[in-house]
Design a protein around this motif. Structure first.
Motif, mmCIF file in Angstrom:
data_model
loop_
_atom_site.group_PDB
_atom_site.id
_atom_site.type_symbol
_atom_site.label_atom_id
_atom_site.label_comp_id
_atom_site.label_asym_id
_atom_site.label_seq_id
_atom_site.Cartn_x
_atom_site.Cartn_y
_atom_site.Cartn_z
ATOM 1 N N TRP A 1 0.700 -1.421 -0.157
ATOM 2 C CA TRP A 1 0.113 -0.306 0.193
ATOM 3 C C TRP A 1 0.999 1.391 0.118
ATOM 4 C CZ3 TRP A 1 -3.265 -2.197 4.374
ATOM 5 C CH2 TRP A 1 -3.959 -2.904 4.018
ATOM 6 N N HIS A 2 1.888 1.006 0.766
ATOM 7 C CA HIS A 2 3.033 2.202 0.471
ATOM 8 C C HIS A 2 3.775 3.004 -0.926
ATOM 9 C CE1 HIS A 2 5.730 5.415 2.083
ATOM 10 N NE2 HIS A 2 6.841 4.602 1.500
ATOM 11 N N ALA A 3 3.731 1.985 -0.902
ATOM 12 C CA ALA A 3 4.613 2.132 -2.333
ATOM 13 C C ALA A 3 3.824 2.483 -3.808
ATOM 14 C CB ALA A 3 5.166 0.121 -3.356
ATOM 15 N N GLU A 4 1.911 1.504 -2.814
ATOM 16 C CA GLU A 4 1.243 2.419 -4.568
ATOM 17 C C GLU A 4 0.287 3.484 -4.201
ATOM 18 O OE1 GLU A 4 -0.530 -2.495 -5.420
ATOM 19 O OE2 GLU A 4 -1.382 -1.169 -3.993
ATOM 20 N N HIS A 5 1.079 3.971 -3.235
ATOM 21 C CA HIS A 5 1.006 5.368 -2.992
ATOM 22 C C HIS A 5 -0.520 6.014 -2.189
ATOM 23 C CE1 HIS A 5 4.393 6.869 -4.623
ATOM 24 N NE2 HIS A 5 4.082 6.602 -5.718
ATOM 25 N N ARG A 6 -0.546 4.126 -1.671
ATOM 26 C CA ARG A 6 -2.131 3.977 -0.434
ATOM 27 C C ARG A 6 -2.165 4.964 0.485
ATOM 28 N NH1 ARG A 6 -5.623 1.164 -4.282
ATOM 29 N NH2 ARG A 6 -4.829 0.281 -6.203
ATOM 30 N N VAL A 7 -1.051 5.320 0.926
ATOM 31 C CA VAL A 7 -1.163 5.475 2.907
ATOM 32 C C VAL A 7 -0.906 7.036 2.866
ATOM 33 C CG1 VAL A 7 -0.128 4.904 4.802
ATOM 34 C CG2 VAL A 7 -0.304 2.757 3.119
ATOM 35 N N LEU A 8 -1.537 7.562 3.249
ATOM 36 C CA LEU A 8 -1.271 9.241 3.518
ATOM 37 C C LEU A 8 -1.436 9.236 4.868
ATOM 38 C CD1 LEU A 8 -3.149 8.707 0.577
ATOM 39 C CD2 LEU A 8 -2.768 11.138 0.977
ATOM 40 N N LEU A 9 -0.301 10.095 5.495
ATOM 41 C CA LEU A 9 -0.482 10.753 6.873
ATOM 42 C C LEU A 9 -1.671 11.806 7.688
ATOM 43 C CD1 LEU A 9 3.141 10.578 7.191
ATOM 44 C CD2 LEU A 9 1.749 8.886 8.466
ATOM 45 N N ASP A 10 -2.200 11.799 8.064
ATOM 46 C CA ASP A 10 -2.932 11.632 9.029
ATOM 47 C C ASP A 10 -2.862 12.672 10.312
ATOM 48 O OD1 ASP A 10 -5.595 13.479 9.575
ATOM 49 O OD2 ASP A 10 -6.954 12.666 9.220
ATOM 50 N N GLY A 11 -1.518 13.872 10.839
ATOM 51 C CA GLY A 11 -1.202 13.563 12.487
ATOM 52 C C GLY A 11 -0.355 12.091 12.673
ATOM 53 N N HIS A 12 -0.958 11.610 13.500
ATOM 54 C CA HIS A 12 -0.699 10.169 13.919
ATOM 55 C C HIS A 12 -1.049 9.187 14.023
ATOM 56 C CE1 HIS A 12 -3.885 11.972 16.909
ATOM 57 N NE2 HIS A 12 -3.866 10.195 17.327
ATOM 58 N N ARG A 13 -2.198 9.275 12.950
ATOM 59 C CA ARG A 13 -2.787 8.340 11.835
ATOM 60 C C ARG A 13 -2.620 8.436 10.765
ATOM 61 N NH1 ARG A 13 -8.163 10.654 11.903
ATOM 62 N NH2 ARG A 13 -8.829 8.365 11.735
ATOM 63 N N THR A 14 -3.848 7.230 9.883
ATOM 64 C CA THR A 14 -3.262 6.976 8.586
ATOM 65 C C THR A 14 -4.864 7.053 7.831
ATOM 66 O OG1 THR A 14 -3.058 4.955 8.403
ATOM 67 C CG2 THR A 14 -0.386 6.484 8.364
ATOM 68 N N ILE A 15 -4.447 7.528 6.522
ATOM 69 C CA ILE A 15 -6.077 7.418 5.724
ATOM 70 C C ILE A 15 -5.200 6.338 4.689
ATOM 71 C CG2 ILE A 15 -7.204 8.259 3.905
ATOM 72 C CD1 ILE A 15 -7.701 9.388 7.319
ATOM 73 N N VAL A 16 -5.973 4.866 4.466
ATOM 74 C CA VAL A 16 -5.661 3.617 3.891
ATOM 75 C C VAL A 16 -6.650 3.801 2.002
ATOM 76 C CG1 VAL A 16 -5.374 1.887 3.521
ATOM 77 C CG2 VAL A 16 -3.647 3.464 5.761
ATOM 78 N N PHE A 17 -6.254 3.971 1.587
ATOM 79 C CA PHE A 17 -6.841 4.156 0.371
ATOM 80 C C PHE A 17 -6.840 2.344 -0.218
ATOM 81 C CE2 PHE A 17 -7.386 8.553 -0.417
ATOM 82 C CZ PHE A 17 -8.902 8.818 0.042
ATOM 83 N N ARG A 18 -7.463 1.953 0.170
ATOM 84 C CA ARG A 18 -7.585 -0.028 -0.356
ATOM 85 C C ARG A 18 -7.849 -0.152 -1.825
ATOM 86 N NH1 ARG A 18 -8.255 -3.351 5.489
ATOM 87 N NH2 ARG A 18 -6.968 -2.081 6.813
#
Length: 294
Positions: A277-294
């Motif tokens: 997911w990181h390599a596909e740019h599906r993970v975006l940082l939101d402070g101390h959380r993440t938004i993961v577009f699966r």
């Protein structure tokens, strides 16, 4: 029949497939502005996901698009859009393999799994080096034809070891560092230098059972679920933004060694998904959380 001028006609260029990920303060008109800019540059949106976080007030978006415009034109247009909306954005070729350094100690299961998935499942990474504070897994790296670097770490040499790691990241052009059961704590300075670029697998369902021997801790508490957590590394031990978690159900009959064996499979799965997911740019940082577009 084609003519020499066919390739010069507008719209006949083969499109490039891009991934655009972005975040910015939430406000009306963001999706329309992004879609309009892409359409104006010969873009056809193939996939789009977005999320507005009411807690942080931020908007997150990931778009896959086929576009005929030159990369420089796209980046210039995104720069203008970024200034208008206060965006942080990233543009990359879809499916490009992300150059990755994997760090290990003596446990082999996560390293084996990542190397195998890279070859057999098109995991979109290019593992350019294996770095370890031990030599136990040198043969594993050699089997897959990956350069192995032994960087021993002691209390007295930790600073030099981390300097060597940064050298290797620079020399290899690595964009991602994966701690695949690397049993050393990274310094605050190194964590800051590589913010958002280091993924760790913790053999526990965080925030429970932090630190050492989590399976023994879990067994002592009689847990009914064991898990693993893949997260970004920060200066706070085992508290970085969580990317993925997975679990297995257990019962009172399981010994500590049974939990370890089951847990290793959970670790492999969670880490592989987080890396993908990181390599596909599906993970975006939101402070101390993440938004993961699966």
């Amino acid at each position: 029949m084609t003519t020499p001028d066919d390739d010069a006609r507008p719209g006949t260029e083969d499109p490039t497939h891009w991934v655009l990920s972005l975040s910015c303060p939430d406000r009306p008109g963001i999706v329309a502005a992004v879609a309009g800019m892409l359409a104006a540059h010969g873009g056809n949106i193939e996939e789009s996901q977005q999320f507005g976080d009411p807690l942080s007030g931020l908007f997150f978006m990931r778009v896959q698009v086929a576009a005929t415009a030159p990369e420089a034109d796209l980046r210039a247009a995104l720069g203008e859009l970024g200034e208008r909306f206060g965006m942080t954005w990233e543009l990359d070729v879809a499916g490009r393999r992300m150059r990755t350094v994997v760090m290990v100690s003596t446990a082999a299961h996560c390293l084996h799994d990542l190397l195998f998935r890279q070859q057999s499942e098109a995991l979109p990474v290019d593992i350019v080096a294996v770095v370890s504070n031990h030599t136990a897994l040198a043969d594993v790296a050699a089997f897959y034809g990956i350069p192995f670097h032994h960087v021993p770490v002691t209390r007295d040499t930790k600073q030099q070891a981390e300097a060597r790691l940064l050298e290797l990241v620079e020399e290899t052009g690595a964009e991602l560092v994966v701690l695949a059961r690397y049993m050393q704590i990274l310094s605050d300075e190194l964590c800051r230098t590589l913010t958002g670029r280091v993924i760790n697998i913790h053999h526990s369902f965080l925030p429970s059972f932090k630190g050492a021997r989590p399976y023994a801790q879990a067994h002592d508490r009689g847990v009914k679920l064991i898990g693993a957590t893949a997260h970004y590394v920060t200066g706070d031990l085992d508290e970085g933004p969580i990317i993925e978690q997975d679990v297995e159900r257990v019962d009172h009959s399981k010994r500590v060694e049974d939990l370890v064996a089951l847990g290793q499979d959970v670790e492999r799965r969670a880490l592989a998904r987080a890396v993908r997911w990181h390599a596909e740019h599906r993970v975006l940082l939101d402070g101390h959380r993440t938004i993961v577009f699966r």
